[in-house]
Scaffold this motif. Structure first.
Motif, PDB file in Angstrom:
ATOM      1  N   ASN A 103       0.826  -1.210   0.000  1.00 35.47           N
ATOM      2  CA  ASN A 103       0.000   0.000   0.000  1.00 35.47           C
ATOM      3  C   ASN A 103       0.858   1.257   0.000  1.00 35.47           C
ATOM      4  O   ASN A 103       0.573   2.226  -0.713  1.00 35.47           O
ATOM      5  N   LEU A 104       1.919   1.242   0.809  1.00 39.49           N
ATOM      6  CA  LEU A 104       2.790   2.418   0.888  1.00 39.49           C
ATOM      7  C   LEU A 104       3.421   2.709  -0.467  1.00 39.49           C
ATOM      8  O   LEU A 104       3.437   3.860  -0.930  1.00 39.49           O
ATOM      9  N   GLY A 105       3.917   1.676  -1.135  1.00 39.17           N
ATOM     10  CA  GLY A 105       4.513   1.886  -2.448  1.00 39.17           C
ATOM     11  C   GLY A 105       3.514   2.402  -3.463  1.00 39.17           C
ATOM     12  O   GLY A 105       3.826   3.275  -4.281  1.00 39.17           O
ATOM     13  N   THR A 106       2.289   1.874  -3.408  1.00 42.10           N
ATOM     14  CA  THR A 106       1.251   2.321  -4.343  1.00 42.10           C
ATOM     15  C   THR A 106       0.867   3.770  -4.081  1.00 42.10           C
ATOM     16  O   THR A 106       0.645   4.549  -5.023  1.00 42.10           O
ATOM     17  N   MET A 111       1.024   9.493  -5.549  1.00 37.53           N
ATOM     18  CA  MET A 111       1.458  10.860  -5.243  1.00 37.53           C
ATOM     19  C   MET A 111       2.157  11.491  -6.429  1.00 37.53           C
ATOM     20  O   MET A 111       1.819  12.601  -6.853  1.00 37.53           O
ATOM     21  N   VAL A 112       3.140  10.803  -6.962  1.00 35.83           N
ATOM     22  CA  VAL A 112       3.918  11.346  -8.077  1.00 35.83           C
ATOM     23  C   VAL A 112       3.025  11.553  -9.295  1.00 35.83           C
ATOM     24  O   VAL A 112       3.148  12.547 -10.023  1.00 35.83           O
ATOM     25  N   VAL A 133       8.218  -2.126  -0.981  1.00 33.57           N
ATOM     26  CA  VAL A 133       7.779  -0.739  -1.130  1.00 33.57           C
ATOM     27  C   VAL A 133       8.317  -0.149  -2.425  1.00 33.57           C
ATOM     28  O   VAL A 133       7.577   0.425  -3.233  1.00 33.57           O
ATOM     29  N   THR A 134       9.621  -0.286  -2.635  1.00 31.51           N
ATOM     30  CA  THR A 134      10.224   0.328  -3.815  1.00 31.51           C
ATOM     31  C   THR A 134       9.672  -0.293  -5.095  1.00 31.51           C
ATOM     32  O   THR A 134       9.460   0.401  -6.087  1.00 31.51           O
ATOM     33  N   THR A 222      -5.359   2.879  -0.115  1.00 36.34           N
ATOM     34  CA  THR A 222      -4.788   3.401  -1.353  1.00 36.34           C
ATOM     35  C   THR A 222      -5.856   4.038  -2.230  1.00 36.34           C
ATOM     36  O   THR A 222      -5.606   5.054  -2.885  1.00 36.34           O
ATOM     37  N   MET A 223      -7.059   3.455  -2.235  1.00 36.29           N
ATOM     38  CA  MET A 223      -8.153   4.024  -3.024  1.00 36.29           C
ATOM     39  C   MET A 223      -8.582   5.372  -2.449  1.00 36.29           C
ATOM     40  O   MET A 223      -8.765   6.348  -3.187  1.00 36.29           O
TER      41      MET A 223
END
Length: 238
Positions: A103-106, A111-112, A133-134, A222-223
């Motif tokens: 979730n953090l990676g997504t 964000m970007v 994550v990466t 994430t959604m």
């Protein structure tokens, strides 16, 4: 150096996959220790040309990739240094105790995609440098700044002149009624995947909820973060 499977205590981490590694090369070449390439990768010559043009160390070594990647379909691995980061004074995404690395990676990738590059993490967190994550960020990890804060009050002490919007389920301020000033600064705050934000966040800033049917308890983190980012950045991204 003989690389082993990732460990949190190491001073370096990995990113798996040709596309994410190329994103790393373009965004933060100074962090790269080495790029490891498999003999099975069908664009070795192109990648080597890029690496040599930038003076980046590389090695063609299937054995090392097999040892650290634990998957049979990884053909390029980037080894990069972990460094302390400081977020800027732009718009922020704030995550309270995130625990799911995928979730953090997504979220970082999203964000970007919406033009946001500063991420504040409050309290305990999963390991942001874990390859899960990466990889989930598809290289966007190297286009954001991430800073940790012990608690939300430490964060607010430093970032005062902005709108703070905790996203919660228990309030009656729907996202569609929020007035977004495209020239103002904001921080969008999201809670842990399981527990959400603590109740005291109701008294911080201007809390918001995303309208939904009563057929589900809540939206996936994430959604929810993606919907919020789009709403707040829609004027800037056109």
């Amino acid at each position: 150096m003989k690389y082993k499977a990732y460990r949190k205590e190491d001073l370096y981490s990995y990113i798996f996959g040709a596309f994410p590694v190329i994103e790393l090369i373009e965004a933060k070449p100074e962090l790269i220790i080495e790029v490891i390439i498999s003999n099975k990768y069908n664009e070795i010559e192109n990648l080597v040309t890029i690496l040599e043009s930038k003076g980046i160390n590389y090695n063609i070594d299937d054995k090392t990739i097999n040892r650290i990647a634990n998957k049979g379909n990884i053909f390029v691995v980037g080894v990069f240094k972990k460094v302390d980061q400081t977020i800027g004074d732009d718009n922020h995404i704030v995550l309270h105790s995130p625990s799911n690395m995928g979730n953090l990676g997504t979220i970082i990738r999203t964000m970007v995609g919406f033009g946001l590059h500063d991420l504040a993490i409050i309290g305990n967190s999963c390991d942001i440098y874990n390859p899960m994550v990466t990889r989930a960020s598809m290289g966007a990890f190297f286009k954001v700044r991430i800073e940790f804060f012990n608690n939300i009050h430490k964060y607010l002490e430093r970032f005062k002149d902005r709108k703070i919007h905790p996203f919660m389920l228990s309030l009656k301020n729907p996202l569609k009624l929020v007035d977004v000033n495209p020239e103002g600064k904001f921080s969008l705050v999201f809670g842990n995947e399981g527990s959400g934000l603590p109740d005291f966040f109701e008294d911080i800033g201007e809390p918001i909820f995303i309208p939904q049917t009563d057929e589900v308890d809540s939206l996936n983190l994430t959604m929810a973060a993606g919907i919020a980012m789009f709403w707040f950045m829609k004027e800037k991204i056109g």
